[in-house]
Motif scaffolding. Structure first.
Motif, mmCIF file in Angstrom:
data_model
loop_
_atom_site.group_PDB
_atom_site.id
_atom_site.type_symbol
_atom_site.label_atom_id
_atom_site.label_comp_id
_atom_site.label_asym_id
_atom_site.label_seq_id
_atom_site.Cartn_x
_atom_site.Cartn_y
_atom_site.Cartn_z
ATOM 1 N N THR A 1 0.926 -1.095 0.063
ATOM 2 C CA THR A 1 0.089 0.051 -0.029
ATOM 3 C C THR A 1 0.891 1.232 0.056
ATOM 4 O O THR A 1 1.674 1.392 0.955
ATOM 5 N N LYS B 1 -3.355 4.261 -1.231
ATOM 6 C CA LYS B 1 -4.460 4.925 -0.435
ATOM 7 C C LYS B 1 -4.034 6.410 -0.213
ATOM 8 O O LYS B 1 -2.799 6.677 -0.129
ATOM 9 N N ASP C 1 -4.389 6.521 13.233
ATOM 10 C CA ASP C 1 -5.657 6.060 13.134
ATOM 11 C C ASP C 1 -6.036 5.046 11.997
ATOM 12 O O ASP C 1 -6.782 4.014 12.119
ATOM 13 N N MET C 2 -5.375 5.364 10.885
ATOM 14 C CA MET C 2 -5.437 4.528 9.753
ATOM 15 C C MET C 2 -4.780 3.335 9.896
ATOM 16 O O MET C 2 -5.311 2.095 9.595
ATOM 17 N N SER D 1 -7.016 1.104 12.516
ATOM 18 C CA SER D 1 -8.277 0.713 12.007
ATOM 19 C C SER D 1 -8.238 -0.492 10.959
ATOM 20 O O SER D 1 -7.107 -1.041 10.785
ATOM 21 N N ASP D 2 -9.275 -1.017 10.740
ATOM 22 C CA ASP D 2 -9.313 -2.166 9.596
ATOM 23 C C ASP D 2 -9.256 -1.457 7.977
ATOM 24 O O ASP D 2 -9.411 -2.144 7.306
ATOM 25 N N LEU D 3 -8.901 -0.238 7.945
ATOM 26 C CA LEU D 3 -9.181 0.317 6.608
ATOM 27 C C LEU D 3 -8.275 -0.027 5.668
ATOM 28 O O LEU D 3 -8.217 -0.343 4.566
ATOM 29 N N LEU D 4 -7.132 -0.506 6.289
ATOM 30 C CA LEU D 4 -5.901 -0.910 5.067
ATOM 31 C C LEU D 4 -5.933 -2.605 5.319
ATOM 32 O O LEU D 4 -5.180 -3.332 4.691
ATOM 33 N N CYS D 5 -6.978 -3.334 5.848
ATOM 34 C CA CYS D 5 -6.881 -4.760 5.734
ATOM 35 C C CYS D 5 -7.756 -5.105 4.617
ATOM 36 O O CYS D 5 -7.837 -6.476 4.669
ATOM 37 N N ARG E 1 -2.919 -7.223 8.097
ATOM 38 C CA ARG E 1 -2.703 -5.754 8.729
ATOM 39 C C ARG E 1 -1.274 -5.394 8.240
ATOM 40 O O ARG E 1 -0.284 -6.267 8.076
#
Length: 176
Positions: free
Chosen positions: A40, A70, A104-105, A108-112, A122
């Motif tokens: 990413t 992202k 925070d990013m 969180s699960d945003l990058l999962c 992760r």
């Protein structure tokens, strides 16, 4: 075996939001993708918008499995001039405002999940531009390994190696 452990390692790359560092980190991302890692690359919204407007960035990485882009805010208004004369404002905003968003990013699960909804691990490791010191603070807080790299030119790197010798020999600082 845990489902997360069966997935390839996930590397987050965060370049300094300038053309040279972004180009260098894209090359690194490309090489790492071809070695089977999930990558990413995290760009500021401003840099991402400029890339979409002036390049064909979306198709460049079509051949790279596991690659995604992202975005994150640099904390400045859209109309802020992010040119060389104003870069210290960008840098200060990254340090003060983006640090929280970055943490925070990562927590969180945003990058999962990738853009197609497929699961990713992760973030296993961060590669960040060495000038973005706040990334080290965040990585330490959440216990994720980090590599800080400088995306400077070979000429600049050579100056860093030679400058101590110039000072030692008395040739620098220049006299007169």
């Amino acid at each position: 075996m845990d489902e997360q452990e069966s997935l390839p390692p996930h590397v987050l790359i965060f370049p300094l939001p300038l053309q040279g560092p972004v180009n260098s980190m894209f090359k690194l991302a490309e090489l790492l993708c071809f070695s089977g890692l999930h990558i990413t690359i995290l760009l500021t919204e401003n840099i991402h918008n400029r890339l979409v407007l002036h390049t064909d960035i979306t198709s460049r990485f079509d051949q790279c499995p596991g690659f995604q882009i992202k975005t994150i805010s640099d904390g400045l208004p859209d109309d802020h001039p992010r040119d060389g004369g104003k870069f210290m404002e960008v840098f200060e905003s990254l340090r003060t405002k983006t640090k929280t968003l970055f943490k925070d990013m990562l927590t969180s699960d945003l990058l999962c999940f990738d853009l197609d909804g497929k699961e990713r691990r992760r973030v296993s490791c961060i590669i960040a531009d060495g000038i973005l010191g706040f990334t080290c603070d965040v990585a330490d807080e959440i216990s994720v390994p980090i590599f800080c790299v400088r995306t400077i030119s070979p000429c600049c790197l050579w100056i860093f190696f030679c400058l101590p010798k110039l000072i030692e020999s008395g040739e620098y600082p220049f006299k007169g």
